[in-house]
Scaffold this motif. Structure first.
Motif, short mmCIF file in Angstrom:
data_model
loop_
_atom_site.label_atom_id
_atom_site.label_comp_id
_atom_site.label_asym_id
_atom_site.label_seq_id
_atom_site.Cartn_x
_atom_site.Cartn_y
_atom_site.Cartn_z
N CYS A 21 -10.43 2.74 -1.18
CA CYS A 21 -10.07 2.05 -2.61
C CYS A 21 -9.31 3.07 -3.45
O CYS A 21 -8.81 4.10 -2.48
CB CYS A 21 -10.88 1.58 -3.57
SG CYS A 21 -12.79 3.24 -4.57
N VAL A 22 -8.16 2.37 -4.34
CA VAL A 22 -7.46 2.55 -4.53
C VAL A 22 -7.63 4.42 -5.50
O VAL A 22 -7.88 5.49 -5.42
CB VAL A 22 -6.29 2.06 -5.21
CG1 VAL A 22 -5.63 2.44 -5.88
CG2 VAL A 22 -6.16 1.19 -4.56
N SER B 267 0.57 -1.09 -0.08
CA SER B 267 0.23 -0.01 0.03
C SER B 267 0.54 1.10 -0.17
O SER B 267 0.53 2.49 -0.84
CB SER B 267 -0.93 0.12 1.68
OG SER B 267 -2.05 -1.16 0.65
N LYS C 67 -5.22 -6.51 -9.73
CA LYS C 67 -5.94 -5.67 -9.06
C LYS C 67 -6.61 -5.59 -8.26
O LYS C 67 -6.79 -4.87 -7.28
CB LYS C 67 -7.28 -4.85 -9.92
CG LYS C 67 -6.78 -4.19 -11.11
CD LYS C 67 -7.65 -3.62 -11.99
CE LYS C 67 -9.02 -3.61 -11.83
NZ LYS C 67 -10.12 -2.83 -12.80
N ASN C 68 -7.61 -6.78 -7.58
CA ASN C 68 -8.02 -7.54 -6.66
C ASN C 68 -7.05 -7.43 -5.31
O ASN C 68 -7.26 -6.35 -4.23
CB ASN C 68 -8.73 -8.96 -7.03
CG ASN C 68 -9.71 -8.60 -7.91
OD1 ASN C 68 -10.12 -7.25 -7.74
ND2 ASN C 68 -10.11 -9.66 -7.84
N GLU D 261 -6.27 -3.86 -4.24
CA GLU D 261 -7.49 -2.75 -3.59
C GLU D 261 -7.55 -3.45 -2.20
O GLU D 261 -7.80 -3.10 -0.94
CB GLU D 261 -8.64 -3.98 -4.06
CG GLU D 261 -8.42 -2.67 -5.77
CD GLU D 261 -9.09 -0.73 -5.52
OE1 GLU D 261 -9.31 -0.42 -4.43
OE2 GLU D 261 -9.23 -0.63 -6.84
N LYS D 262 -7.54 -4.99 -2.22
CA LYS D 262 -6.92 -5.11 -0.53
C LYS D 262 -6.50 -4.54 0.28
O LYS D 262 -7.09 -4.61 1.29
CB LYS D 262 -7.51 -6.96 -0.17
CG LYS D 262 -7.75 -7.53 0.79
CD LYS D 262 -7.42 -8.91 0.31
CE LYS D 262 -7.28 -9.72 2.40
NZ LYS D 262 -6.83 -11.49 1.37
N VAL E 252 -6.00 2.18 -11.38
CA VAL E 252 -6.01 1.15 -10.02
C VAL E 252 -5.23 0.31 -10.95
O VAL E 252 -4.38 -0.38 -10.85
CB VAL E 252 -7.16 0.44 -10.67
CG1 VAL E 252 -7.43 -0.99 -9.27
CG2 VAL E 252 -8.48 1.78 -9.07
N PHE F 48 -4.35 -2.30 -0.36
CA PHE F 48 -5.03 -0.83 0.12
C PHE F 48 -6.30 -0.28 1.01
O PHE F 48 -5.85 0.28 2.20
CB PHE F 48 -4.66 0.29 -1.05
CG PHE F 48 -4.83 1.32 -1.62
CD1 PHE F 48 -3.34 2.19 -1.54
CD2 PHE F 48 -5.30 1.98 -1.33
CE1 PHE F 48 -2.89 2.77 -2.65
CE2 PHE F 48 -4.83 4.09 -1.26
CZ PHE F 48 -4.42 4.01 -1.42
N LYS F 49 -7.11 -1.58 0.71
CA LYS F 49 -8.21 -1.23 1.94
C LYS F 49 -7.73 -1.16 2.62
O LYS F 49 -8.40 -0.64 4.49
CB LYS F 49 -9.52 -1.63 0.85
CG LYS F 49 -10.30 -1.52 2.29
CD LYS F 49 -11.34 -0.89 0.96
CE LYS F 49 -13.78 -0.58 1.88
NZ LYS F 49 -13.88 0.58 1.27
#
Length: 113
Positions: A56-57, A14, A42-43, A46-47, A31, A49-50
């Motif tokens: 979300c990104v 992140s 991407k998934n 996103e996971k 993203v 980063f969140k």
């Protein structure tokens, strides 16, 4: 918009993503391009980063762009609001104004002194 370096694998990804976004926000990054830079999906991005930042990104990218637009507007940049927005990575006026209003709660004209 500040980010710290908490010590875990997700946060390391992140932080790398956030640094890349800060360095390239005006380059039209997405993203997907951030994930490609990090050689991850991407998934997964996103996971991580969140988990680290709680957003979300895509929201982070838009927030950084709006932040830079606001800074330029407050510095009395003589360019039009749209020119400034485009220079900060927004692709269209409608996308910019919608994003600005949703994140700031007002129009960009209120940011100019």
């Amino acid at each position: 918009f500040c980010h710290s370096n908490p010590p875990n694998k997700h946060s390391d990804l992140s932080v790398q993503a956030a640094n890349f976004i800060w360095d390239h926000f005006a380059d039209g990054i997405t993203v997907s391009s951030v994930a490609e830079y990090l050689y991850i999906g991407k998934n997964q991005l996103e996971k991580a980063f969140k988990q680290t930042y709680g957003i979300c990104v895509g929201t982070y990218i838009r927030s950084i762009r709006v932040y830079h637009v606001m800074c330029l507007l407050q510095k009395n940049d003589n360019r039009s609001v749209l020119d400034i927005a485009l220079s900060c990575g927004f692709k269209s006026s409608s996308g910019f104004y919608k994003t600005y209003k949703s994140l700031v709660g007002s129009t960009p004209k209120t940011a100019r002194f």
